[in-house]
Design a protein around this motif. Structure first.
Motif, PDB file in Angstrom:
ATOM      1  N   ALA A 169      -9.640  -0.535   5.171  1.00  0.00           N
ATOM      2  CA  ALA A 169      -9.438  -1.349   6.416  1.00  0.00           C
ATOM      3  C   ALA A 169     -10.793  -0.727   7.200  1.00  0.00           C
ATOM      4  O   ALA A 169     -11.483  -1.687   7.998  1.00  0.00           O
ATOM      5  CB  ALA A 169      -8.406  -0.745   7.267  1.00  0.00           C
ATOM      6  N   GLN A 170     -11.382   0.439   7.117  1.00  0.00           N
ATOM      7  CA  GLN A 170     -12.310   0.975   7.789  1.00  0.00           C
ATOM      8  C   GLN A 170     -13.674   0.112   7.185  1.00  0.00           C
ATOM      9  O   GLN A 170     -14.769  -0.065   8.113  1.00  0.00           O
ATOM     10  CB  GLN A 170     -12.610   2.542   7.808  1.00  0.00           C
ATOM     11  CG  GLN A 170     -11.533   3.340   8.491  1.00  0.00           C
ATOM     12  CD  GLN A 170     -11.837   2.918  10.196  1.00  0.00           C
ATOM     13  OE1 GLN A 170     -12.701   2.671  10.542  1.00  0.00           O
ATOM     14  NE2 GLN A 170     -10.728   2.721  10.965  1.00  0.00           N
ATOM     15  N   LYS A 175     -13.981  -3.364   8.646  1.00  0.00           N
ATOM     16  CA  LYS A 175     -14.132  -3.141  10.025  1.00  0.00           C
ATOM     17  C   LYS A 175     -15.672  -2.897  10.177  1.00  0.00           C
ATOM     18  O   LYS A 175     -16.464  -3.464  11.086  1.00  0.00           O
ATOM     19  CB  LYS A 175     -13.575  -1.919  10.714  1.00  0.00           C
ATOM     20  CG  LYS A 175     -13.807  -2.037  12.371  1.00  0.00           C
ATOM     21  CD  LYS A 175     -13.007  -0.708  12.865  1.00  0.00           C
ATOM     22  CE  LYS A 175     -13.166  -0.631  14.320  1.00  0.00           C
ATOM     23  NZ  LYS A 175     -12.670   0.417  14.993  1.00  0.00           N
ATOM     24  N   GLU A 189      -1.549   4.898   1.437  1.00  0.00           N
ATOM     25  CA  GLU A 189      -1.871   4.615   2.949  1.00  0.00           C
ATOM     26  C   GLU A 189      -3.280   5.140   3.397  1.00  0.00           C
ATOM     27  O   GLU A 189      -3.955   4.397   3.586  1.00  0.00           O
ATOM     28  CB  GLU A 189      -0.945   5.261   3.721  1.00  0.00           C
ATOM     29  CG  GLU A 189       0.620   4.461   3.668  1.00  0.00           C
ATOM     30  CD  GLU A 189       1.407   4.831   2.554  1.00  0.00           C
ATOM     31  OE1 GLU A 189       2.594   4.510   2.402  1.00  0.00           O
ATOM     32  OE2 GLU A 189       0.993   5.827   1.775  1.00  0.00           O
ATOM     33  N   ASN A 190      -3.703   6.354   2.616  1.00  0.00           N
ATOM     34  CA  ASN A 190      -5.075   6.638   2.744  1.00  0.00           C
ATOM     35  C   ASN A 190      -6.272   5.832   2.184  1.00  0.00           C
ATOM     36  O   ASN A 190      -7.183   5.572   2.719  1.00  0.00           O
ATOM     37  CB  ASN A 190      -5.173   8.169   2.070  1.00  0.00           C
ATOM     38  CG  ASN A 190      -4.588   9.184   3.022  1.00  0.00           C
ATOM     39  OD1 ASN A 190      -4.126   8.899   4.220  1.00  0.00           O
ATOM     40  ND2 ASN A 190      -4.341  10.151   2.539  1.00  0.00           N
ATOM     41  N   TYR A 191      -5.916   5.236   0.997  1.00  0.00           N
ATOM     42  CA  TYR A 191      -6.776   4.341   0.386  1.00  0.00           C
ATOM     43  C   TYR A 191      -6.945   3.166   1.175  1.00  0.00           C
ATOM     44  O   TYR A 191      -7.938   2.426   1.577  1.00  0.00           O
ATOM     45  CB  TYR A 191      -6.325   4.046  -1.184  1.00  0.00           C
ATOM     46  CG  TYR A 191      -7.033   3.132  -1.648  1.00  0.00           C
ATOM     47  CD1 TYR A 191      -8.499   3.214  -2.008  1.00  0.00           C
ATOM     48  CD2 TYR A 191      -6.765   1.831  -2.372  1.00  0.00           C
ATOM     49  CE1 TYR A 191      -9.344   2.248  -2.543  1.00  0.00           C
ATOM     50  CE2 TYR A 191      -7.504   1.117  -3.003  1.00  0.00           C
ATOM     51  CZ  TYR A 191      -8.943   1.214  -3.139  1.00  0.00           C
ATOM     52  OH  TYR A 191      -9.541   0.240  -3.541  1.00  0.00           O
ATOM     53  N   TYR A 192      -5.763   2.334   1.703  1.00  0.00           N
ATOM     54  CA  TYR A 192      -5.461   1.413   2.715  1.00  0.00           C
ATOM     55  C   TYR A 192      -6.461   1.593   3.825  1.00  0.00           C
ATOM     56  O   TYR A 192      -7.027   0.586   4.392  1.00  0.00           O
ATOM     57  CB  TYR A 192      -4.251   0.852   2.738  1.00  0.00           C
ATOM     58  CG  TYR A 192      -4.177   0.088   3.974  1.00  0.00           C
ATOM     59  CD1 TYR A 192      -4.490  -1.267   3.977  1.00  0.00           C
ATOM     60  CD2 TYR A 192      -3.877   0.671   5.304  1.00  0.00           C
ATOM     61  CE1 TYR A 192      -4.439  -2.239   4.888  1.00  0.00           C
ATOM     62  CE2 TYR A 192      -3.728  -0.393   6.273  1.00  0.00           C
ATOM     63  CZ  TYR A 192      -3.943  -1.854   6.204  1.00  0.00           C
ATOM     64  OH  TYR A 192      -3.938  -2.530   7.104  1.00  0.00           O
ATOM     65  N   GLU A 193      -6.336   2.863   4.517  1.00  0.00           N
ATOM     66  CA  GLU A 193      -7.153   3.034   5.626  1.00  0.00           C
ATOM     67  C   GLU A 193      -8.615   2.889   5.420  1.00  0.00           C
ATOM     68  O   GLU A 193      -9.408   2.565   6.251  1.00  0.00           O
ATOM     69  CB  GLU A 193      -6.572   4.237   6.367  1.00  0.00           C
ATOM     70  CG  GLU A 193      -5.356   4.300   6.838  1.00  0.00           C
ATOM     71  CD  GLU A 193      -5.281   3.477   8.101  1.00  0.00           C
ATOM     72  OE1 GLU A 193      -6.282   2.943   8.653  1.00  0.00           O
ATOM     73  OE2 GLU A 193      -4.343   2.870   8.344  1.00  0.00           O
ATOM     74  N   GLN A 194      -9.089   3.507   4.327  1.00  0.00           N
ATOM     75  CA  GLN A 194     -10.487   3.579   3.800  1.00  0.00           C
ATOM     76  C   GLN A 194     -10.938   2.072   3.556  1.00  0.00           C
ATOM     77  O   GLN A 194     -12.150   1.684   3.992  1.00  0.00           O
ATOM     78  CB  GLN A 194     -10.633   4.083   2.639  1.00  0.00           C
ATOM     79  CG  GLN A 194     -10.619   5.720   2.824  1.00  0.00           C
ATOM     80  CD  GLN A 194     -10.641   6.467   1.510  1.00  0.00           C
ATOM     81  OE1 GLN A 194     -10.469   6.034   0.266  1.00  0.00           O
ATOM     82  NE2 GLN A 194     -10.894   7.991   1.573  1.00  0.00           N
ATOM     83  N   CYS A 231       0.953  -1.122   0.015  1.00  0.00           N
ATOM     84  CA  CYS A 231       0.157   0.052   0.028  1.00  0.00           C
ATOM     85  C   CYS A 231       0.923   1.178   0.139  1.00  0.00           C
ATOM     86  O   CYS A 231       0.422   2.211   0.321  1.00  0.00           O
ATOM     87  CB  CYS A 231      -0.882  -0.062   1.105  1.00  0.00           C
ATOM     88  SG  CYS A 231      -0.041   0.001   2.620  1.00  0.00           S
TER      89      CYS A 231
END
Length: 230
Positions: free
Chosen positions: A101-102, A105, A94-99, A90
């Motif tokens: 991951a959310q 979740k 990283e921002n796309y990865y966090e999206q 990623c």
């Protein structure tokens, strides 16, 4: 101009290129895939679960969210003993990865795994483990992992966009839409119907022959002869 796919060639033509354009696929190092896969990864995940795989860097054009959505439907409505492996770095996204991951979740799905950047022997292990290769990309110039999946005889389900249909060349299962419920249904058919699975793999094996390095070498020679005669 050399283009690695008919899709890229058409892009160039649409941009106004009028010179000769030759399509020559990417050379795939098939010998590398015969190397030993990671024993640790195989030992950890080699069980009776169905393993769904997509390999490619984490980036919006590859639409990992659509892969996750389709897997979540399959996991919830067809087979809770299943996993999704999203293999790829990623870095820079990283921002796309966090999206993503959310999103996972929010779905409350604990069977989605992001591997991040991993070693080659670990990549080989995930290919060995995979039961289905699921690609929902909306932009690819060629998509090497499709050929890699063919090499490991993994049935491919892919969304019909960009260069995907050209790389598959009539093999795999090409979907006209990315509706997650419909994709999940196709995944279930592949896992439940052994005859269908065998037919898909057989067609992919036939298509794989077109990417043999000697075949591409001969294509290159023929193109060069044609070019020199102009």
């Amino acid at each position: 101009v050399w283009a690695v796919s008919e899709f890229n060639k058409q892009d160039l033509l649409n941009m106004g290129y009028s010179c000769p354009i030759y399509v020559l696929p990417i050379l795939i190092p098939f010998e590398d895939y015969k190397k030993k896969p990671s024993e640790l990864v195989l030992k950890k995940y080699d069980d009776d679960y169905v393993n769904i795989l997509f390999l490619g860097r984490i980036t919006p054009n590859k639409k990992q969210e659509n892969v996750i959505a389709a897997f979540d439907c399959y996991h919830k409505y067809y087979n809770p003993k299943s996993r999704l492996f999203l293999v790829g770095s990623c870095f820079g996204m990283e921002n796309y990865y966090e999206q993503l991951a959310q999103y996972v979740k929010k779905l409350k799905n604990n069977s989605v795994y992001f591997t991040g950047q991993i070693k080659f022997d670990e990549i080989l292990a995930f290919y060995k483990l995979a039961d289905i290769f699921l690609c929902m990309s909306e932009h690819e110039g060629f998509c090497v992992p499709l050929v890699e999946a063919m090499c490991f005889e993994i049935p491919i389900i892919a969304y019909d966009s960009c260069a995907i249909k050209y790389t598959l060349g009539g093999s795999g299962i090409l979907l006209s839409n990315n509706n997650p419920l419909e994709v999940a249904g196709v995944m279930n058919c592949i896992m439940q119907d052994s005859n269908l699975r065998q037919k898909v793999v057989a067609n992919q094996n036939e298509r794989l022959c077109d990417f043999d390095n000697e075949v591409i070498e001969q294509q290159l020679i023929n193109y060069l002869k044609e070019f020199m005669e102009k």
